[in-house]
Structures are given as C-alpha cells and as structure tokens.
Write a protein that holds these residues in place. Structure first.
Motif, PDB file in Angstrom:
ATOM      1  N   GLU A  40      -9.786  -9.916  -4.054  1.00  0.00           N
ATOM      2  CA  GLU A  40      -9.006 -10.232  -5.951  1.00  0.00           C
ATOM      3  C   GLU A  40      -9.912 -11.581  -6.333  1.00  0.00           C
ATOM      4  N   PRO A  67      -7.897  -9.124  -0.295  1.00  0.00           N
ATOM      5  CA  PRO A  67      -8.114  -7.859  -1.646  1.00  0.00           C
ATOM      6  C   PRO A  67      -7.130  -7.551  -2.526  1.00  0.00           C
ATOM      7  N   THR A  68      -5.366  -8.239  -1.571  1.00  0.00           N
ATOM      8  CA  THR A  68      -4.268  -7.325  -1.933  1.00  0.00           C
ATOM      9  C   THR A  68      -3.725  -8.687  -2.996  1.00  0.00           C
ATOM     10  N   PHE A  69      -3.933  -9.579  -2.400  1.00  0.00           N
ATOM     11  CA  PHE A  69      -3.471 -11.036  -2.879  1.00  0.00           C
ATOM     12  C   PHE A  69      -4.287 -12.124  -4.047  1.00  0.00           C
ATOM     13  N   HIS A  96      -7.046 -12.619 -12.878  1.00  0.00           N
ATOM     14  CA  HIS A  96      -7.345 -11.335 -11.894  1.00  0.00           C
ATOM     15  C   HIS A  96      -7.455 -10.179 -11.285  1.00  0.00           C
ATOM     16  N   HIS A  98      -7.663  -6.096  -9.406  1.00  0.00           N
ATOM     17  CA  HIS A  98      -6.471  -5.395  -8.502  1.00  0.00           C
ATOM     18  C   HIS A  98      -8.366  -4.519  -7.877  1.00  0.00           C
ATOM     19  N   THR A 101      -6.239  -0.756  -6.987  1.00  0.00           N
ATOM     20  CA  THR A 101      -5.363  -0.097  -7.759  1.00  0.00           C
ATOM     21  C   THR A 101      -6.154  -0.410 -10.068  1.00  0.00           C
ATOM     22  N   SER A 106       1.603  -5.795 -10.773  1.00  0.00           N
ATOM     23  CA  SER A 106       2.176  -6.136  -9.510  1.00  0.00           C
ATOM     24  C   SER A 106       3.839  -6.150  -9.709  1.00  0.00           C
ATOM     25  N   ARG A 107       4.336  -5.592  -9.004  1.00  0.00           N
ATOM     26  CA  ARG A 107       5.994  -7.018  -8.285  1.00  0.00           C
ATOM     27  C   ARG A 107       5.824  -7.715  -8.485  1.00  0.00           C
ATOM     28  N   THR A 108       4.968  -7.870  -7.859  1.00  0.00           N
ATOM     29  CA  THR A 108       3.898  -9.194  -6.917  1.00  0.00           C
ATOM     30  C   THR A 108       4.129 -10.195  -8.513  1.00  0.00           C
ATOM     31  N   ASP A 109       2.399  -9.835  -9.354  1.00  0.00           N
ATOM     32  CA  ASP A 109       2.179 -10.372 -10.279  1.00  0.00           C
ATOM     33  C   ASP A 109       3.214 -10.716 -10.841  1.00  0.00           C
TER      34      ASP A 109
END
Lengths: 154, 94
Positions: A40, A67-69, A96, A98, A101, A106-109
């Motif tokens: 990312e 790749p996911t954070f 940022h 993704h 996806t 996302s929920r994290t975002d």
C-alpha cells in the motif's frame, strides 16, 4: 486564539461533498500507488489552511511496508505536521492505496481516521490496466463518498 | 514545572479549541493526569489500561516517547510535548 488553525471541532467546515483536484495531482497519486504495488502507498496533499484546496503533493513512506496496512513513520509524521504548521497548511487530502480490494474505506481505515476535515482518497491498483480513484469523508466513524472533480492544468 | 503540550485538531474538542495547553508532571503519565483534571476526556483518548494507545504518537522535544520510556518518560520544566494521532489504515480488517 483566532485563525483557521484554532477552530473548534464543531466549527470545522465540511464545506462541500466534492473533492476538487488538479489532474497532475491525481496522476501523482496513481503513479505512487502503482510504484509501490503490491504494498500500500500513502501520502498527503497539503493545502492552505481553510482553503479546501489540495496543492502540495507529499508522498510518504509506508512504514508498515505491507500489502494490507499502511502507517506513516512516526518521525516523518512529526516533521510533516511541523512543516504544515509552519506553512499554515492542512492535510487537505490523505491518500492510500488498496492493492487487492476495492477503493473503499475498510473497517481499519474508518477506525483510524483522525482528520475529520480531510478528504480521504483511496486508489485501487488491483487491476493492472485500470484504477479506481475515489474520495470520502470519514467523520466519527461515518463514511460519506463524495464526487471527485478533476481540473485540467497545473 | 510547566510543560507545553501541542494538541492535534481531533482532540481540541477537549481543550476548548486550544492548539496548545500547559500542564505539569514529572512523567508523561503524571502530565496526562494533570491535563485530565482540566480537560476531562483527554486521557481516555491517549491512554488505554495505563499504556499509551498504539495509534497515538507522543513526542517529547521531538523524540517519540516509545523510545524514551513511553508513559514513564521523565519530563523537565520547559519540555515541549506534541501529540499526533497516527495516520494509518489499510485494507485488512481487524
């Protein structure tokens, strides 16, 4: 304590539901996202405080190199905010990518979004040939997608 | 023993909009307790179960307190403390 840097939260302008951004800045974000793929990519476009105008492109290092954070390095973050303070700027856009996806928070975002005045731009690079470029407001856990108006020229 | 604390936009709801506030304390934990007495609600945004929250960065004189002793970091008169929420996220769900 006057001036745009001292506003109360409830006085923050959430002016429009449109992100107006110059094409070369869109291109710069997409290029950064492509370059760092499959990790990312992240960064900021700073602009004059209170203007809602993204002007100064500041690509940031993804300290998580994942790749996911993504996460800005803590010292880079301090320097960035010092610099914006000195220039009387705000983070008008926080972007940022993704990489596998869709370009949707996302929920994290959502959980980690701490700039209610910013346009949160997401780019998806999951498709090699096309990209998604979308913008959102994230305020108190609420996501609102907004129109992106791209202006030609520098 | 006064320490200047810079407050990020998102937390100025607890400081009446003020961008900087003053506080006292020999350690970061004591400073946060002192701030809480005048700015209720602030502590909970910085600390969870006695430790600094993972996604809140605190700096003393431009050094990240994670490398200084976290909430036990010693403070001296005239120190400058900066609070900045992490800019972070990502596609994975936690």
């Amino acid at each position: 304590m006057a001036g745009p840097a001292h506003r109360n939260l409830d006085q923050l302008p959430y002016p429009s539901t449109v992100l107006t951004i110059r094409r070369h800045l869109v291109d710069a974000i997409v290029e950064h996202a492509r370059k760092d793929h499959p990790d990312e990519a992240c960064g900021v476009i700073a602009g004059p405080a209170g203007s809602d105008r993204p002007e100064r492109f500041v690509p940031m290092l993804n300290a998580a190199r994942s790749p996911t954070f993504y996460e800005f390095d803590s010292m880079d973050l301090l320097h960035l905010y010092r610099e914006m303070d000195d220039n009387d700027e705000e983070p008008v856009v926080i972007y940022h990518s993704h990489t596998a996806t869709e370009a949707y928070p996302s929920r994290t975002d959502i959980g980690l979004a701490n700039e209610p005045g910013a346009h949160y731009v997401l780019v998806s690079t999951r498709d090699e040939d096309t990209h998604e470029f979308r913008s959102f407001r994230i305020v108190d856990g609420e996501v609102t997608e907004e129109e992106v108006q791209v202006i030609d020229g520098e | 023993m006064a320490v200047e604390v810079r407050i990020p936009t998102i937390l100025r709801q607890y400081t009446g909009g003020a961008k900087t506030v003053e506080g006292t304390g020999d350690t970061l934990a004591a400073l946060i307790d002192d701030l809480e007495s005048r700015h209720p609600g602030l502590r909970d945004r910085l600390v969870e179960n006695g430790s600094l929250r993972r996604f809140v960065n605190v700096y003393v004189n431009d050094e990240d307190v994670r490398f200084l002793g976290a909430e036990k970091t010693q403070l001296s008169d005239g120190d400058s403390v900066t609070v900045l929420p992490a800019v972070a996220g990502g596609s994975h769900s936690r």
